[in-house]
Motif scaffolding. Structure first.
Motif, short mmCIF file in Angstrom:
data_model
loop_
_atom_site.label_atom_id
_atom_site.label_comp_id
_atom_site.label_asym_id
_atom_site.label_seq_id
_atom_site.Cartn_x
_atom_site.Cartn_y
_atom_site.Cartn_z
N GLN A 176 -1.21 -2.23 -12.30
CA GLN A 176 -0.71 -2.46 -13.48
C GLN A 176 0.71 -3.39 -13.28
O GLN A 176 0.92 -4.30 -12.69
N ASN A 177 1.77 -2.83 -13.95
CA ASN A 177 3.03 -3.50 -13.95
C ASN A 177 4.03 -2.60 -13.01
O ASN A 177 5.32 -2.88 -13.03
N LEU A 178 3.41 -1.98 -12.01
CA LEU A 178 4.11 -1.02 -11.19
C LEU A 178 5.12 -1.68 -10.10
O LEU A 178 6.41 -1.31 -9.91
N PHE A 179 5.08 -3.00 -9.86
CA PHE A 179 5.99 -3.73 -8.93
C PHE A 179 6.77 -4.61 -9.78
O PHE A 179 7.47 -5.20 -9.05
N LEU B 155 0.51 -9.34 -8.83
CA LEU B 155 1.61 -7.82 -8.76
C LEU B 155 2.87 -8.21 -9.48
O LEU B 155 3.69 -7.48 -10.01
N LYS B 156 3.32 -9.76 -9.49
CA LYS B 156 4.65 -10.06 -10.03
C LYS B 156 5.65 -9.20 -9.71
O LYS B 156 6.44 -8.65 -10.83
N PRO B 157 6.13 -9.01 -8.48
CA PRO B 157 7.54 -8.22 -8.41
C PRO B 157 8.62 -9.05 -8.65
O PRO B 157 8.60 -10.34 -9.13
N LYS B 158 9.78 -8.49 -8.80
CA LYS B 158 10.84 -8.90 -9.47
C LYS B 158 11.58 -10.16 -8.54
O LYS B 158 12.11 -11.17 -9.25
N ARG B 159 11.47 -10.12 -7.32
CA ARG B 159 11.89 -11.07 -6.51
C ARG B 159 11.46 -11.11 -4.99
O ARG B 159 11.16 -9.97 -4.62
N ILE B 160 11.06 -12.29 -4.38
CA ILE B 160 10.91 -12.21 -2.88
C ILE B 160 11.79 -13.03 -2.20
O ILE B 160 12.19 -14.12 -2.59
N GLN C 181 0.80 -1.22 0.05
CA GLN C 181 -0.05 0.02 0.01
C GLN C 181 0.88 1.19 -0.01
O GLN C 181 0.70 2.13 -0.78
N LYS C 182 1.77 1.18 0.70
CA LYS C 182 2.59 2.29 1.06
C LYS C 182 3.82 2.57 -0.22
O LYS C 182 4.06 3.76 -0.87
N ALA C 183 4.31 1.52 -0.64
CA ALA C 183 5.18 1.31 -1.91
C ALA C 183 4.52 2.00 -3.03
O ALA C 183 4.93 2.80 -4.04
N TYR C 184 2.97 1.43 -3.15
CA TYR C 184 2.32 1.63 -4.42
C TYR C 184 1.98 3.38 -4.25
O TYR C 184 2.18 3.93 -5.52
N ALA C 185 1.78 4.04 -3.18
CA ALA C 185 1.52 5.43 -3.16
C ALA C 185 2.67 6.15 -3.58
O ALA C 185 2.95 7.41 -4.30
N LYS C 186 3.84 5.76 -3.25
CA LYS C 186 5.35 6.46 -3.45
C LYS C 186 5.63 6.31 -5.08
O LYS C 186 5.99 7.14 -5.78
N LEU C 187 5.20 5.02 -5.57
CA LEU C 187 5.74 4.69 -6.99
C LEU C 187 4.84 5.44 -7.84
O LEU C 187 5.27 5.68 -8.85
N SER C 188 3.46 5.30 -7.50
CA SER C 188 2.58 6.01 -8.45
C SER C 188 2.39 7.48 -8.24
O SER C 188 1.47 8.35 -9.29
N GLY C 189 2.45 7.83 -6.92
CA GLY C 189 1.92 9.36 -6.44
C GLY C 189 0.30 9.42 -6.34
O GLY C 189 0.00 10.38 -5.99
N ASP C 190 -0.34 8.33 -6.28
CA ASP C 190 -1.71 8.24 -6.04
C ASP C 190 -1.76 8.10 -4.42
O ASP C 190 -1.55 6.71 -3.77
N CYS C 191 -2.04 8.90 -3.76
CA CYS C 191 -2.07 8.84 -2.10
C CYS C 191 -3.58 8.31 -1.75
O CYS C 191 -3.85 8.34 -0.61
N GLU C 192 -4.52 8.07 -2.68
CA GLU C 192 -5.90 7.82 -2.21
C GLU C 192 -5.96 6.63 -1.65
O GLU C 192 -6.57 6.11 -0.62
N ILE C 193 -4.99 5.60 -1.94
CA ILE C 193 -4.85 4.37 -1.43
C ILE C 193 -4.60 4.31 0.02
O ILE C 193 -5.07 3.44 0.83
#
Length: 355
Positions: free
Chosen positions: A89-92, A122-127, A59-71
């Motif tokens: 989408q492909n943000l992660f 979300l398919k991150p690069k690595r976990i 949730q917090k990472a999405y807000a930083k990457l997208s600039g969309d703070c509504e989440i």
């Protein structure tokens, strides 16, 4: 210390801050890096029924990457899941995610949706995961993630992460005790640097608030009849920082069959108070999180049943008070953390099998 060990250690340090408060859920933290290695978020599970650590970190990472703070306005786990699935989408795809515990599998049933299902989408690069989840309700997330093509590093299968895997297992000890035995018994003991334990309040206000958080989460608070008779305590959770300040039910260990009920603890509404005349077999029939507060005599009596000891060390000396603990017991230190001015030492009895 390698990169993976460093970030997993950050997760563990964060998760310990909420130890016991998440019960009956495990204490878990998650950390997310962007493609350049910058930390986007480090979040911990707060309480049972609230969003898991992975969801809060995403949730917090999405807000930083997208600039969309509504989440960030959302607090319901299912709503955060849906928002991320709809908008990320492909943000992660270039992010790296560290988790102290294996994400819950897609077959999980509970109050919050499966973290593995969300991560697969979300398919991150690595976990990178510190330890596996062995609970029947949630295990298997790592294999699911690998099967959908996400690279997963499992500390329990990685030679240079053996130490961090052991530390992650220590973090899970209260949760695993509840899962395997149905009961977790914590003994809390506070003293000053000189070992003195008398002379009124010992711990700082911050430490007292944290202990009241633990009380609010405990199913039972166990004390000796001597403590009740001499101190006449209330034993509530009024200093807790949590929304719920539910006072714990009380267990009183005493040989007195005509125990006086004039202490304020008996006046708390909606509270169960049980009198125990013997430890065995009564204690074995009580399930849940049992927290004990007392001195040497009670600790000695309960020693075979104690799962974990929490020592709160207050950085002061007091020459006027000389009462100290007189016992011959040994423990393994599994974690230490500072709360206010006090040092919290989390100890496991020696020869205690890891659950």
């Amino acid at each position: 210390m390698g990169t993976d060990e460093f970030y997993l250690n950050l997760c563990l340090q964060s998760a310990w801050q909420n130890q016991l408060i998440t019960l009956p859920n495990p204490a878990v933290s998650a950390l997310i890096l962007d493609q350049y290695g910058t930390i986007l978020s480090l979040e911990s599970h707060q309480e049972c029924g609230k969003p898991h650590a992975e969801v809060l970190a995403l949730q917090k990472a999405y807000a930083k990457l997208s600039g969309d703070c509504e989440i960030l306005r959302l607090s319901d786990s299912a709503q955060i899941h849906q928002y991320l699935l709809k908008c990320s989408q492909n943000l992660f795809n270039k992010t790296t995610i560290y988790v102290s515990l294996e994400p819950c599998g897609s077959h999980k049933c509970g109050r919050t949706p499966s973290c593995t299902s969300l991560l697969k989408a979300l398919k991150p690069k690595r976990i990178i995961i510190a330890t596996q989840d062995r609970s029947q309700n949630a295990k298997g997330g790592a294999e699911e993630l690998e099967q959908c093509g996400i690279p997963v590093t499992k500390a329990w299968e990685t030679k240079n992460l053996t130490s961090i895997h052991q530390c992650a297992n220590s973090l899970l000890y209260p949760f695993n005790a509840l899962q395997t035995k149905g009961r977790f018994l914590l003994y809390k003991y506070a003293c000053r640097l000189d070992g003195s334990i008398n002379g009124g309040q010992i711990s700082s206000k911050a430490a007292q608030s944290k202990m009241h958080d633990y009380r609010a989460k405990a199913d039972f608070l166990l004390l000796s009849g001597k403590t009740i008779r001499e101190d006449k305590p209330t034993l509530d959770a009024r200093f807790a920082s949590l929304e719920s300040k539910r006072p714990p039910n009380i267990l009183i260990l005493t040989r007195d069959n005509n125990f006086s009920t004039d202490a304020p603890l008996f006046d708390i509404p909606n509270r169960e108070v049980k009198i125990l005349n013997q430890i065995n077999p009564t204690l074995q029939n009580i399930n849940g999180f049992i927290m004990c507060e007392g001195g040497a005599e009670l600790l000695s009596a309960l020693q075979p049943h104690i799962d974990m000891l929490l020592v709160i060390l207050q950085p002061s000396f007091n020459a006027d008070f000389t009462l100290t603990m007189h016992l011959r017991l040994s423990f393994h230190l599994v974690h230490s953390m500072q709360i206010g001015e006090d040092l919290f030492l989390w100890l496991l009895p020696k020869n205690q099998p890891m659950l």
